[in-house]
Design a protein around this motif. Structure first.
Motif, PDB file in Angstrom:
ATOM      1  N   ALA A  62      61.296 -82.195  29.813  1.00 12.40           N
ATOM      2  CA  ALA A  62      61.050 -81.105  28.868  1.00 12.40           C
ATOM      3  C   ALA A  62      62.265 -80.905  27.982  1.00 12.40           C
ATOM      4  CB  ALA A  62      60.735 -79.816  29.632  1.00 12.40           C
ATOM      5  N   HIS A  63      62.142 -79.992  27.036  1.00 14.52           N
ATOM      6  CA  HIS A  63      63.275 -79.630  26.197  1.00 14.52           C
ATOM      7  C   HIS A  63      64.219 -78.714  26.970  1.00 14.52           C
ATOM      8  CE1 HIS A  63      62.422 -81.380  22.323  1.00 14.52           C
ATOM      9  NE2 HIS A  63      61.208 -80.860  22.282  1.00 14.52           N
ATOM     10  N   GLY A  64      65.524 -78.978  26.843  1.00 14.46           N
ATOM     11  CA  GLY A  64      66.517 -78.050  27.336  1.00 14.46           C
ATOM     12  C   GLY A  64      66.778 -76.991  26.285  1.00 14.46           C
ATOM     13  N   PHE A  65      67.206 -75.823  26.736  1.00 14.23           N
ATOM     14  CA  PHE A  65      67.378 -74.684  25.843  1.00 14.23           C
ATOM     15  C   PHE A  65      68.765 -74.094  26.046  1.00 14.23           C
ATOM     16  CE2 PHE A  65      66.123 -71.048  23.405  1.00 14.23           C
ATOM     17  CZ  PHE A  65      66.723 -69.948  24.005  1.00 14.23           C
ATOM     18  N   GLU A  66      69.457 -73.820  24.946  1.00 17.65           N
ATOM     19  CA  GLU A  66      70.793 -73.239  25.027  1.00 17.65           C
ATOM     20  C   GLU A  66      70.955 -72.204  23.927  1.00 17.65           C
ATOM     21  OE1 GLU A  66      75.495 -74.649  24.798  1.00 17.65           O
ATOM     22  OE2 GLU A  66      73.868 -76.048  24.358  1.00 17.65           O
ATOM     23  N   THR A  67      71.365 -70.989  24.303  1.00 17.83           N
ATOM     24  CA  THR A  67      71.588 -69.960  23.298  1.00 17.83           C
ATOM     25  C   THR A  67      72.981 -70.108  22.710  1.00 17.83           C
ATOM     26  OG1 THR A  67      72.509 -68.341  24.835  1.00 17.83           O
ATOM     27  CG2 THR A  67      70.114 -68.362  24.570  1.00 17.83           C
ATOM     28  N   LYS A  68      73.183 -69.559  21.534  1.00 15.43           N
ATOM     29  CA  LYS A  68      74.491 -69.580  20.882  1.00 15.43           C
ATOM     30  C   LYS A  68      75.192 -68.226  21.015  1.00 15.43           C
ATOM     31  CE  LYS A  68      73.737 -73.753  19.446  1.00 15.43           C
ATOM     32  NZ  LYS A  68      74.433 -74.887  20.086  1.00 15.43           N
ATOM     33  N   THR A  69      74.630 -67.324  21.802  1.00 18.32           N
ATOM     34  CA  THR A  69      75.210 -66.001  21.963  1.00 18.32           C
ATOM     35  C   THR A  69      76.304 -66.017  23.023  1.00 18.32           C
ATOM     36  OG1 THR A  69      73.597 -65.401  23.662  1.00 18.32           O
ATOM     37  CG2 THR A  69      72.984 -64.984  21.374  1.00 18.32           C
ATOM     38  N   GLU A  70      76.987 -64.891  23.193  1.00 17.60           N
ATOM     39  CA  GLU A  70      78.066 -64.796  24.173  1.00 17.60           C
ATOM     40  C   GLU A  70      77.556 -64.991  25.595  1.00 17.60           C
ATOM     41  OE1 GLU A  70      80.351 -61.297  23.791  1.00 17.60           O
ATOM     42  OE2 GLU A  70      81.082 -61.755  21.772  1.00 17.60           O
ATOM     43  N   SER A  71      76.313 -64.607  25.849  1.00 17.80           N
ATOM     44  CA  SER A  71      75.764 -64.755  27.197  1.00 17.80           C
ATOM     45  C   SER A  71      75.655 -66.223  27.598  1.00 17.80           C
ATOM     46  CB  SER A  71      74.383 -64.090  27.291  1.00 17.80           C
ATOM     47  OG  SER A  71      73.468 -64.740  26.424  1.00 17.80           O
ATOM     48  N   GLY A  72      75.483 -67.096  26.592  1.00 21.48           N
ATOM     49  CA  GLY A  72      75.431 -68.532  26.861  1.00 21.48           C
ATOM     50  C   GLY A  72      74.303 -68.935  27.772  1.00 21.48           C
ATOM     51  N   LEU A  73      73.173 -68.249  27.706  1.00 19.09           N
ATOM     52  CA  LEU A  73      72.051 -68.580  28.575  1.00 19.09           C
ATOM     53  C   LEU A  73      71.509 -69.966  28.265  1.00 19.09           C
ATOM     54  CD1 LEU A  73      69.974 -65.290  28.803  1.00 19.09           C
ATOM     55  CD2 LEU A  73      71.228 -66.400  30.643  1.00 19.09           C
ATOM     56  N   LEU A  89      66.359 -83.460  36.096  1.00 18.24           N
ATOM     57  CA  LEU A  89      66.184 -82.675  34.882  1.00 18.24           C
ATOM     58  C   LEU A  89      66.286 -83.604  33.678  1.00 18.24           C
ATOM     59  CD1 LEU A  89      68.433 -79.615  35.848  1.00 18.24           C
ATOM     60  CD2 LEU A  89      65.939 -79.847  36.093  1.00 18.24           C
ATOM     61  N   SER A  90      65.156 -84.146  33.281  1.00 17.08           N
ATOM     62  CA  SER A  90      65.095 -85.071  32.154  1.00 17.08           C
ATOM     63  C   SER A  90      64.953 -84.261  30.871  1.00 17.08           C
ATOM     64  CB  SER A  90      63.916 -86.032  32.340  1.00 17.08           C
ATOM     65  OG  SER A  90      63.863 -86.969  31.298  1.00 17.08           O
ATOM     66  N   SER A  91      66.031 -83.585  30.519  1.00 20.88           N
ATOM     67  CA  SER A  91      66.049 -82.729  29.334  1.00 20.88           C
ATOM     68  C   SER A  91      67.449 -82.746  28.744  1.00 20.88           C
ATOM     69  CB  SER A  91      65.637 -81.297  29.689  1.00 20.88           C
ATOM     70  OG  SER A  91      66.522 -80.747  30.650  1.00 20.88           O
ATOM     71  N   CYS A  92      67.553 -82.407  27.480  1.00 25.66           N
ATOM     72  CA  CYS A  92      68.852 -82.464  26.801  1.00 25.66           C
ATOM     73  C   CYS A  92      69.824 -81.437  27.368  1.00 25.66           C
ATOM     74  CB  CYS A  92      68.672 -82.210  25.307  1.00 25.66           C
ATOM     75  SG  CYS A  92      67.738 -83.479  24.440  1.00 25.66           S
ATOM     76  N   LYS A  93      71.071 -81.851  27.578  1.00 25.59           N
ATOM     77  CA  LYS A  93      72.181 -80.960  27.910  1.00 25.59           C
ATOM     78  C   LYS A  93      71.912 -80.091  29.138  1.00 25.59           C
ATOM     79  CE  LYS A  93      73.560 -80.556  23.052  1.00 25.59           C
ATOM     80  NZ  LYS A  93      73.857 -79.617  21.942  1.00 25.59           N
ATOM     81  N   SER A  94      71.239 -80.633  30.147  1.00 24.18           N
ATOM     82  CA  SER A  94      70.942 -79.823  31.331  1.00 24.18           C
ATOM     83  C   SER A  94      72.166 -79.579  32.202  1.00 24.18           C
ATOM     84  CB  SER A  94      69.819 -80.463  32.151  1.00 24.18           C
ATOM     85  OG  SER A  94      70.045 -81.837  32.370  1.00 24.18           O
ATOM     86  N   GLY A  95      73.297 -80.211  31.838  1.00 26.08           N
ATOM     87  CA  GLY A  95      74.549 -79.930  32.527  1.00 26.08           C
ATOM     88  C   GLY A  95      75.534 -79.167  31.667  1.00 26.08           C
ATOM     89  N   ILE A  96      75.059 -78.607  30.546  1.00 23.32           N
ATOM     90  CA  ILE A  96      75.923 -77.887  29.612  1.00 23.32           C
ATOM     91  C   ILE A  96      75.536 -76.416  29.596  1.00 23.32           C
ATOM     92  CG2 ILE A  96      76.698 -77.706  27.218  1.00 23.32           C
ATOM     93  CD1 ILE A  96      77.572 -80.255  28.639  1.00 23.32           C
ATOM     94  N   GLY A  97      76.543 -75.551  29.662  1.00 24.51           N
ATOM     95  CA  GLY A  97      76.302 -74.116  29.618  1.00 24.51           C
ATOM     96  C   GLY A  97      77.582 -73.390  29.254  1.00 24.51           C
ATOM     97  N   ARG A  98      77.704 -72.164  29.753  1.00 22.59           N
ATOM     98  CA  ARG A  98      78.897 -71.368  29.466  1.00 22.59           C
ATOM     99  C   ARG A  98      79.992 -71.694  30.472  1.00 22.59           C
ATOM    100  NH1 ARG A  98      80.187 -65.910  30.955  1.00 22.59           N
ATOM    101  NH2 ARG A  98      78.148 -65.799  31.941  1.00 22.59           N
ATOM    102  N   LEU A  99      81.200 -71.951  29.962  1.00 24.19           N
ATOM    103  CA  LEU A  99      82.338 -72.237  30.827  1.00 24.19           C
ATOM    104  C   LEU A  99      82.941 -70.921  31.295  1.00 24.19           C
ATOM    105  CD1 LEU A  99      84.073 -74.532  31.985  1.00 24.19           C
ATOM    106  CD2 LEU A  99      85.564 -74.302  29.991  1.00 24.19           C
ATOM    107  N   GLN A 100      82.915 -70.706  32.602  1.00 20.79           N
ATOM    108  CA  GLN A 100      83.370 -69.443  33.176  1.00 20.79           C
ATOM    109  C   GLN A 100      84.614 -69.669  34.035  1.00 20.79           C
ATOM    110  OE1 GLN A 100      80.288 -66.859  34.710  1.00 20.79           O
ATOM    111  NE2 GLN A 100      81.614 -66.166  36.389  1.00 20.79           N
TER     112      GLN A 100
END
Length: 270
Positions: free
Chosen positions: A131-142, A179-190
């Motif tokens: 499926a498509h991976g989803f990433e927000t550009k907001t501070e929450s970084g969901l 997880l055959s989707s784009c950037k499924s290992g990318i998120g917010r660095l905490q």
């Protein structure tokens, strides 16, 4: 080229303590019956003839005379196009399990919803999402995975997203999630935690191993890669690191593919 993957089988983990905890839990875990479930929203309505032939759902009267119906999805200000090869990907992986007489099921198109996913994944040994991976550009970084929307209209479909917090609450028994989707290992660095991405969510939910991606992946190439990967596991009885290595070597030798088509797939776990 002398790719590192030709000489080594590679996996990752967030810390040595988490890796040690996983090894210990694996040693005490009872052997699990092989069972597979695959999801591919595809984001493209089947033609009425296809739908009738597969007997997956009743074709609405208003679609009876339509030859094809696009069902793209919009999240925020972004449109996500159909992944036409994802259907083949999940179907072919399911066939691999069926040929080995192992329990398997798949949910495609309108059946691949968030609610259906939450309902059936518990107790499955192998979980596969194309499926498509989803990433927000907001501070929450969901981040999240876009499943099939409940509505067939091309409108805002926030309810079609399985967000990272939802993943933490899944209560999985899976030995492997792919997880055959784009950037499924990318998120917010905490700070103090590392990357808060989808792979982390599935590990926290109980998955022992997760195959995820580090950057954009391509529909057709990913389909071929994942099919070969599961074949190595189910038919040839390779462990996940061996199967991942073999799949990348297969893509290296295959004409028309470059590292951008396969190098983004990595394994976290044993």
């Amino acid at each position: 080229l002398p790719y590192l993957i030709n000489a080594f089988k590679i996996s990752y983990h967030y810390s040595a303590s988490l890796f040690y905890h996983q090894v210990q839990s694996q040693n005490t875990k009872q052997k699990q019956e092989d069972s597979f479930v695959g999801f591919a929203p595809v984001y493209q309505q089947k033609t009425p003839l296809q739908a009738k032939a597969n007997k997956e759902f009743v074709v609405p009267q208003e679609l009876e005379n339509i030859s094809a119906h696009s069902r793209s999805i919009r999240i925020g200000d972004q449109n996500y196009a159909a992944l036409v090869h994802s259907e083949e990907e999940v179907n072919e992986v399911q066939k691999i399990f069926e040929q080995q007489e192992k329990h398997s099921e798949s949910f495609l198109h309108e059946l691949a919803t968030v609610e259906q996913f939450k309902k059936v994944v518990k107790g499955k040994k192998y979980i596969h999402v194309a499926a498509h991976g989803f990433e927000t550009k907001t501070e929450s970084g969901l981040t999240g995975i876009i499943f099939s929307p409940d509505s067939k209209e091309d409108i805002q479909q926030e309810d079609a997203v399985l967000y990272l917090p939802d993943m933490y609450g899944l209560q999985l028994d899976a030995d492997l999630v792919v997880l055959s989707s784009c950037k499924s290992g990318i998120g917010r660095l905490q700070g103090g935690e590392g990357m808060m991405a989808m792979n982390r969510g599935f590990l926290a939910a109980g998955a022992q191993n997760v195959v995820y991606t580090l950057f954009k992946i391509y529909d057709q190439a990913s389909s071929e890669f994942v099919k070969y990967f599961f074949e190595q596991i189910v038919v040839h009885q390779k462990n996940y690191k061996e199967a991942l290595q073999a799949s990348k070597q297969y893509m290296i030798q295959k004409e028309g593919f470059t590292p951008k088509h396969w190098a983004g797939f990595v394994l976290i776990g044993q």
